[in-house]
Each structure stands twice: as C-alpha cells, then as structure tokens.
Enzyme design. Structure first.
Site, PDB file in Angstrom:
ATOM      1  N   LYS A 221       0.838  -1.213   0.000  1.00  0.00           N
ATOM      2  CA  LYS A 221       0.000   0.000   0.000  1.00  0.00           C
ATOM      3  C   LYS A 221       0.865   1.252   0.000  1.00  0.00           C
ATOM      4  O   LYS A 221       0.675   2.157  -0.808  1.00  0.00           O
ATOM      5  CB  LYS A 221      -0.914   0.006   1.224  1.00  0.00           C
ATOM      6  N   ASN A 222       1.806   1.330   0.940  1.00  0.00           N
ATOM      7  CA  ASN A 222       2.566   2.577   1.067  1.00  0.00           C
ATOM      8  C   ASN A 222       3.450   2.853  -0.147  1.00  0.00           C
ATOM      9  O   ASN A 222       3.774   4.000  -0.434  1.00  0.00           O
ATOM     10  CB  ASN A 222       3.402   2.574   2.351  1.00  0.00           C
TER      11      ASN A 222
ATOM     12  N   ARG B 171      -4.508  11.056   3.898  1.00  0.00           N
ATOM     13  CA  ARG B 171      -3.346  11.902   4.181  1.00  0.00           C
ATOM     14  C   ARG B 171      -2.297  11.861   3.080  1.00  0.00           C
ATOM     15  O   ARG B 171      -1.639  12.850   2.778  1.00  0.00           O
ATOM     16  CB  ARG B 171      -2.692  11.379   5.452  1.00  0.00           C
TER      17      ARG B 171
ATOM     18  N   CYS C 103      -4.716  13.694  12.636  1.00  0.00           N
ATOM     19  CA  CYS C 103      -4.740  12.270  12.331  1.00  0.00           C
ATOM     20  C   CYS C 103      -4.736  11.514  13.643  1.00  0.00           C
ATOM     21  O   CYS C 103      -4.183  11.983  14.632  1.00  0.00           O
ATOM     22  CB  CYS C 103      -3.510  11.933  11.511  1.00  0.00           C
TER      23      CYS C 103
ATOM     24  N   ARG D 277       1.083  14.703  13.073  1.00  0.00           N
ATOM     25  CA  ARG D 277       1.622  14.487  11.732  1.00  0.00           C
ATOM     26  C   ARG D 277       1.719  15.764  10.903  1.00  0.00           C
ATOM     27  O   ARG D 277       0.991  15.933   9.916  1.00  0.00           O
ATOM     28  CB  ARG D 277       0.831  13.403  10.996  1.00  0.00           C
ATOM     29  N   PRO D 278       2.625  16.653  11.267  1.00  0.00           N
ATOM     30  CA  PRO D 278       2.785  17.897  10.514  1.00  0.00           C
ATOM     31  C   PRO D 278       3.380  17.641   9.124  1.00  0.00           C
ATOM     32  O   PRO D 278       3.867  16.537   8.846  1.00  0.00           O
ATOM     33  CB  PRO D 278       3.771  18.700  11.367  1.00  0.00           C
ATOM     34  N   ILE D 279       3.361  18.669   8.255  1.00  0.00           N
ATOM     35  CA  ILE D 279       3.985  18.524   6.929  1.00  0.00           C
ATOM     36  C   ILE D 279       5.080  19.580   6.737  1.00  0.00           C
ATOM     37  O   ILE D 279       5.485  19.875   5.611  1.00  0.00           O
ATOM     38  CB  ILE D 279       2.958  18.605   5.769  1.00  0.00           C
ATOM     39  N   ASP D 280       5.564  20.150   7.872  1.00  0.00           N
ATOM     40  CA  ASP D 280       6.579  21.207   7.767  1.00  0.00           C
ATOM     41  C   ASP D 280       7.822  20.767   6.986  1.00  0.00           C
ATOM     42  O   ASP D 280       8.393  21.549   6.215  1.00  0.00           O
ATOM     43  CB  ASP D 280       6.975  21.703   9.174  1.00  0.00           C
ATOM     44  N   LEU D 281       8.225  19.498   7.153  1.00  0.00           N
ATOM     45  CA  LEU D 281       9.451  19.052   6.463  1.00  0.00           C
ATOM     46  C   LEU D 281       9.233  18.924   4.951  1.00  0.00           C
ATOM     47  O   LEU D 281      10.143  19.181   4.163  1.00  0.00           O
ATOM     48  CB  LEU D 281       9.933  17.713   7.028  1.00  0.00           C
TER      49      LEU D 281
ATOM     50  N   ASP E 234       4.898   0.737  11.990  1.00  0.00           N
ATOM     51  CA  ASP E 234       3.692   0.108  11.452  1.00  0.00           C
ATOM     52  C   ASP E 234       3.531  -1.353  11.895  1.00  0.00           C
ATOM     53  O   ASP E 234       2.516  -1.980  11.586  1.00  0.00           O
ATOM     54  CB  ASP E 234       3.682   0.179   9.914  1.00  0.00           C
TER      55      ASP E 234
ATOM     56  N   ILE F  24       8.391   7.006  16.935  1.00  0.00           N
ATOM     57  CA  ILE F  24       8.093   7.755  15.698  1.00  0.00           C
ATOM     58  C   ILE F  24       6.859   8.644  15.860  1.00  0.00           C
ATOM     59  O   ILE F  24       6.882   9.816  15.508  1.00  0.00           O
ATOM     60  CB  ILE F  24       7.874   6.793  14.501  1.00  0.00           C
TER      61      ILE F  24
ATOM     62  N   ARG G 184      -8.577  -0.058   4.084  1.00  0.00           N
ATOM     63  CA  ARG G 184      -7.602   0.880   3.519  1.00  0.00           C
ATOM     64  C   ARG G 184      -6.259   0.196   3.305  1.00  0.00           C
ATOM     65  O   ARG G 184      -5.463   0.660   2.486  1.00  0.00           O
ATOM     66  CB  ARG G 184      -7.392   2.058   4.475  1.00  0.00           C
TER      67      ARG G 184
HETATM   68  C1  UD1 Z   1       4.770   6.925   6.346  1.00  0.00           C
HETATM   69  C2  UD1 Z   1       3.831   5.754   6.168  1.00  0.00           C
HETATM   70  C3  UD1 Z   1       3.309   5.285   7.530  1.00  0.00           C
HETATM   71  C4  UD1 Z   1       4.483   4.999   8.458  1.00  0.00           C
HETATM   72  C5  UD1 Z   1       5.430   6.183   8.521  1.00  0.00           C
HETATM   73  C6  UD1 Z   1       6.697   5.910   9.323  1.00  0.00           C
HETATM   74  C7  UD1 Z   1       2.780   6.118   4.019  1.00  0.00           C
HETATM   75  C8  UD1 Z   1       1.548   6.458   3.258  1.00  0.00           C
HETATM   76  N1  UD1 Z   1       2.698   6.160   5.339  1.00  0.00           N
HETATM   77  O1  UD1 Z   1       4.007   7.996   6.928  1.00  0.00           O
HETATM   78  O2  UD1 Z   1       2.536   4.106   7.337  1.00  0.00           O
HETATM   79  O3  UD1 Z   1       3.978   4.750   9.765  1.00  0.00           O
HETATM   80  O4  UD1 Z   1       5.849   6.554   7.204  1.00  0.00           O
HETATM   81  O5  UD1 Z   1       7.374   4.816   8.814  1.00  0.00           O
HETATM   82  O6  UD1 Z   1       3.795   5.755   3.445  1.00  0.00           O
HETATM   83  N2  UD1 Z   1       7.221  14.624  10.620  1.00  0.00           N
HETATM   84  C9  UD1 Z   1       7.371  15.974  10.889  1.00  0.00           C
HETATM   85  N3  UD1 Z   1       7.193  16.858   9.844  1.00  0.00           N
HETATM   86  C10 UD1 Z   1       6.904  16.447   8.581  1.00  0.00           C
HETATM   87  C11 UD1 Z   1       6.764  15.073   8.315  1.00  0.00           C
HETATM   88  C12 UD1 Z   1       6.933  14.171   9.362  1.00  0.00           C
HETATM   89  O7  UD1 Z   1       7.620  16.372  12.016  1.00  0.00           O
HETATM   90  O8  UD1 Z   1       6.767  17.297   7.693  1.00  0.00           O
HETATM   91  C13 UD1 Z   1       7.398  13.652  11.731  1.00  0.00           C
HETATM   92  C14 UD1 Z   1       6.103  12.838  11.984  1.00  0.00           C
HETATM   93  O9  UD1 Z   1       5.234  13.544  12.852  1.00  0.00           O
HETATM   94  C15 UD1 Z   1       6.668  11.604  12.613  1.00  0.00           C
HETATM   95  C16 UD1 Z   1       7.992  11.401  11.865  1.00  0.00           C
HETATM   96  O10 UD1 Z   1       8.323  12.673  11.304  1.00  0.00           O
HETATM   97  O11 UD1 Z   1       6.938  11.820  13.966  1.00  0.00           O
HETATM   98  C17 UD1 Z   1       7.970  10.377  10.762  1.00  0.00           C
HETATM   99  O12 UD1 Z   1       6.874  10.613   9.893  1.00  0.00           O
HETATM  100  P1  UD1 Z   1       6.915  10.244   8.349  1.00  0.00           P
HETATM  101  O13 UD1 Z   1       8.075   9.322   8.115  1.00  0.00           O
HETATM  102  O14 UD1 Z   1       6.859  11.483   7.552  1.00  0.00           O
HETATM  103  O15 UD1 Z   1       5.573   9.438   8.162  1.00  0.00           O
HETATM  104  P2  UD1 Z   1       4.583   9.471   6.912  1.00  0.00           P
HETATM  105  O16 UD1 Z   1       5.335   9.698   5.660  1.00  0.00           O
HETATM  106  O17 UD1 Z   1       3.430  10.371   7.230  1.00  0.00           O
END
Ligand code: UD1
Length: 431
Positions: A22-23, A99, A123, A128-132, A317, A339, A409
């Site tokens: 899926k991912n 997401r 979520c 789960r921010p998207i700042d990065l 996961d 995580i 899902r």
């Molecule tokens: C993806 C997977 C999810 C898995 C996760 C970690 C998909 C669709 N989902 O989620 O199943 O559990 O990887 O292996 O592939 N973070 C920030 N800012 C950001 C982005 C992330 O602070 O902009 C933090 C998150 O809050 C978290 C950590 O970074 O604490 C890791 O998150 P991330 O690896 O980005 O997870 P996803 O890509 O959302």
C-alpha cells in the site's frame, strides 16, 4: 457499516499470498503526474486508498484505466496517463479522506510549476505535521504560501516557464513522506539536488527505482544521501509494486499468536529483516524459502524489548501487531514508540479483551500469558485494527471488530486470506 466477526482459537496453517505494498503504491501513483506518457503499475493492491488516489489523479486530468482480470484475482494493473494536466488543485474533500494526498504536491509543482493542496489536517496517530515537506521543497526552489487551509507551492519562472532550481536539504528528522515528496519534485528540476538524512525505507527504494525507470538520475539509492540530477522530461514506464512488508509481518504475527505455521508467499525477507529478527528473538521459527517465508510457532513465545525506529529499525507500522502477539509471551515485554506520539490507541481495546498493558508516555509494558476473551472492539487506525484481529484470532469466543473501513484501507481481502488458512472469520454487513 461492515464488521468482522472472529471465533478465536484456530491454529492457522497454509499459504497466504502477499499483496503489493500500500505505502509503495501511494508514492508510485503520483509519479504519473511527472510525464505525459503512460505509467503502468502492476501488482497494485485492491484497496480503498488506491481507489481514492486514482480519483485524486483524475482531478488533475490524469486518466486511469484498470485491468484486473476477474474480481477474484489479487492485485490489479493500472495505467495512468497525464497527457495534459487540467488542474493543479487538490481539494479538501479528497485530501481529508487520505493523508497521502499530500504526495501530489512535489510532482505537481515539478511538472506544472505550481500546486495547491489542501492541508491534510489531524490524524488519529498524532499531529503528523507537513513542515518538512514544505521546507524541503523550499530548499529546491519552491515558494510556499499557506492560506485558507491550503498550501500553494510555486516554482520560479525560467524563460516564462515555472521550473524548480534544485538545491540541498538535510532532514532534521527522518521522514518517509517528505523524502518522497521532494524526490518527485527534484527529478524534473533545472539543477541537481542533494538530500541528506533521507528516509531509506524499502518504499523509498521502490520509488527511486520507478523514477529511474522513467529516466530520472538518482544516486545513493537505499542510503541516507540521495543525489538527483534534474531532467528536462521523464518518460512513461511499466513497473511492478513491491510486496507489502507490513501485510507480511502482520500475517507472521497471526501465525505466531495462534501457534500456527504460514507461508508468506512473495514476501521479501530483505525488506522486513527487523520484523523477522524480532520474531526469531521471540522464539518463532523463520525459514526463508524460494518463493515464500515460512513462519511457524510451536510452544510459548519469549517476551521482547523493542523500540520503533526508521528503517532499517523496527517499523512503527508493526508495533500494534507485535503488542497483540506479545500478550501470549511468557513474561512482560517492553515496547517503545519513538516515531509517532499517540500510537497506543489499541491498548484500551485490547484491555477489553483481557489484556494487561501499562502505558507510560511512549513506553508500554505488555504483560504476557494473557487469557484473551472475545469482545466487541473498534480501532481508530489501520494497524491498530489489525492488532485487534490478531487478538481475536487467539481469544476464546467471539470478537467483533467494528470500523472495518480502516482495515479496507490497508489489507487486501483480509478475511478471505485468513479463511484460506483456517481462521473462523467473516464479514458482516449492517445490522
Ligand atoms: C509513512 C507511512 C506510515 C508509516 C510512517 C513511518 C505512508 C503512506 N505512510 O508515513 O505508514 O507509519 O511513514 O514509517 O507511506 N514529521 C514531521 N514533519 C513532517 C513530516 C513528518 O515532524 O513534515 C514527523 C512525523 O510527525 C513523525 C515522523 O516525522 O513523527 C515520521 O513521519 P513520516 O516518516 O513522515 O511518516 P509518513 O510519511 O506520514
């Protein structure tokens, strides 16, 4: 709403076909935005999220054609073609359901020079921010604006055409999604990009391999430093989605918790080494065969101390499924979730089935030798739902798992696959 009913106690045995990941699917599909030629993905799992992603792509003028043979087949083939993009806006209505929609931001701004995507919002497993995602895109030339719940990314104009410049970004925290987003943007930038402390998950390798098949230039694949040379254009490709390491790991836990033996057909041991190592440490037998991984349990499981970590560490996961499995261990296990905050939502539901788990902050002490008894339960996320299925398989009596849409899902035909190896499990409709 559908429910899943399990009468626990059966020892599972037989072969389970592992579906496409899926991912991985959710990061390979947006690559269709990067080319005007067709992109064909094979072994796509039949999942609600894959369907939703197809609808999201249609929104931008990408056509999607599915061949999948008979409804009884596992997996599908989807051809996507974005000959001409007709929109660069991902609306709230679609993004709020999934997401992973944020993953269109990078390829859209890369190809069209601009993209507007609704912010994904909260979520169940943390903020789960998207700042990065945004900082990494900025580092390769995008201008980012946030307004009215939307994020807009715009590439600078080079000879009147919006085109990212490329650049350098070092991730302060490993992020799978942010690495994927910036990778898909960088491959069509005017210049080169260096990404440091990039995620190394197998799904990132799958994405890099597809991008290379489409003509991208990426080096350092599978390492934490990725170097990308931007290309003027990418072409179409035909690509097979990797096997789902989390689905395979979940069924491995099903074999272990029921004292059974399952062949995980098509699973890749290389992608799930930390999971297999943890199973072995718990006393489960793991045999790598030609076409399958055989996981068998006989006798009591040993307790574990496990901490989640980015790949190649133990996957977040898999945390919920191991928690359920360790309820049957001969002693107390200690799990630490590093995580995501708030990823223990399955604990109170497992407790309803007789589990004794103490949570302190990010650490959970799982007391073994639990006498699990079936109960009506519900979960708030995908992997948490799977932990309830696992507990139900080992519990005495009847477990009813509600909110099955979470499972739909991420697990292709869960009840059919489990029925095939001896579980007493069925899906019930409304009522
Ligand atoms: C993806 C997977 C999810 C898995 C996760 C970690 C998909 C669709 N989902 O989620 O199943 O559990 O990887 O292996 O592939 N973070 C920030 N800012 C950001 C982005 C992330 O602070 O902009 C933090 C998150 O809050 C978290 C950590 O970074 O604490 C890791 O998150 P991330 O690896 O980005 O997870 P996803 O890509 O959302």
């Amino acid at each position: 709403m559908d429910r899943i009913l399990i009468r626990g106690g059966n020892r599972l045995s037989g072969r389970i076909a592992i579906s496409g990941a899926k991912n991985s699917a959710l990061t390979l599909m947006p690559c269709a935005l990067l080319t005007d030629e067709p992109l064909t993905l094979r072994n796509l799992p039949r999942l609600a999220d894959v369907d939703s992603f197809g609808h999201l792509l249609n929104q931008f003028g990408v056509s999607t054609t599915i061949e999948g043979g008979r409804p009884s087949d596992f997996g599908r083939v989807m051809t996507m073609r974005g000959q001409q993009l007709t929109s660069t806006v991902a609306p709230y209505d679609i993004v709020r359901k999934m997401r992973a929609s944020i993953l269109v931001l990078g390829p859209l701004v890369g190809r069209a020079g601009e993209a507007t995507v609704s912010l994904p919002g909260g979520c169940a497993i943390g903020n789960r921010p998207i700042d990065l995602h945004l900082k990494a895109l900025e580092a390769i030339g995008a201008e980012i604006e946030l307004a009215a719940g939307y994020v807009k990314a715009v590439a600078p104009k080079i000879n009147g055409v919006g085109r990212l410049t490329g650049g350098r970004f070092s991730f302060p925290v490993v992020s799978v999604g942010a690495t994927e987003n910036v990778l898909m943007a960088a491959v069509t930038a005017k210049g080169g990009t260096i990404l440091e402390n990039a995620a190394r998950e197998p799904e990132i390798v799958d994405l890099c391999n597809l991008l290379v098949a489409m003509g991208a230039s990426i080096s350092g694949i599978g390492t934490e430093t990725l170097e990308i040379e931007g290309r003027d254009r990418l072409h179409g490709a035909m690509y097979r989605v990797m096997p789902d390491r989390i689905e395979a790991g979940s069924y491995a836990c099903a074999a272990a918790i029921t004292g059974g033996s399952l062949d995980l057909v098509g699973a890749s041991a290389h992608d799930m080494r930390a999971t297999l190592d943890a199973l072995i440490e718990a006393g489960v037998s793991v045999e790598e065969r030609k076409d399958a991984i055989r996981v068998s349990a006989d006798g009591p499981l040993k307790p574990l101390t496990l901490s989640t970590a980015p790949f190649p560490g133990f996957a977040t996961d898999m945390q919920a499924q191991f928690m359920a499995m360790l309820l049957k261990a001969d002693g107390a296990s200690v799990l630490t979730e590093t995580i995501f905050e708030n990823r223990y939502m399955h604990v109170p539901e497992l407790a309803r089935m007789g589990a004794h788990i103490d949570v302190r902050g990010r650490t959970a002490v799982v007391h073994g030798n639990a006498s699990l008894v079936g109960a009506p339960v519900m979960a708030t996320d995908l992997r948490a739902s799977m932990s309830l299925i696992l507990a139900g398989l080992a519990a005495e009596g009847r477990t009813e798992v509600n909110r099955v849409y979470h499972l739909d899902r991420g697990y292709e035909r869960l009840e059919e696959k489990l029925q095939g190896v001896g579980a007493d499990i069925e899906r019930l409709g409304d009522g």
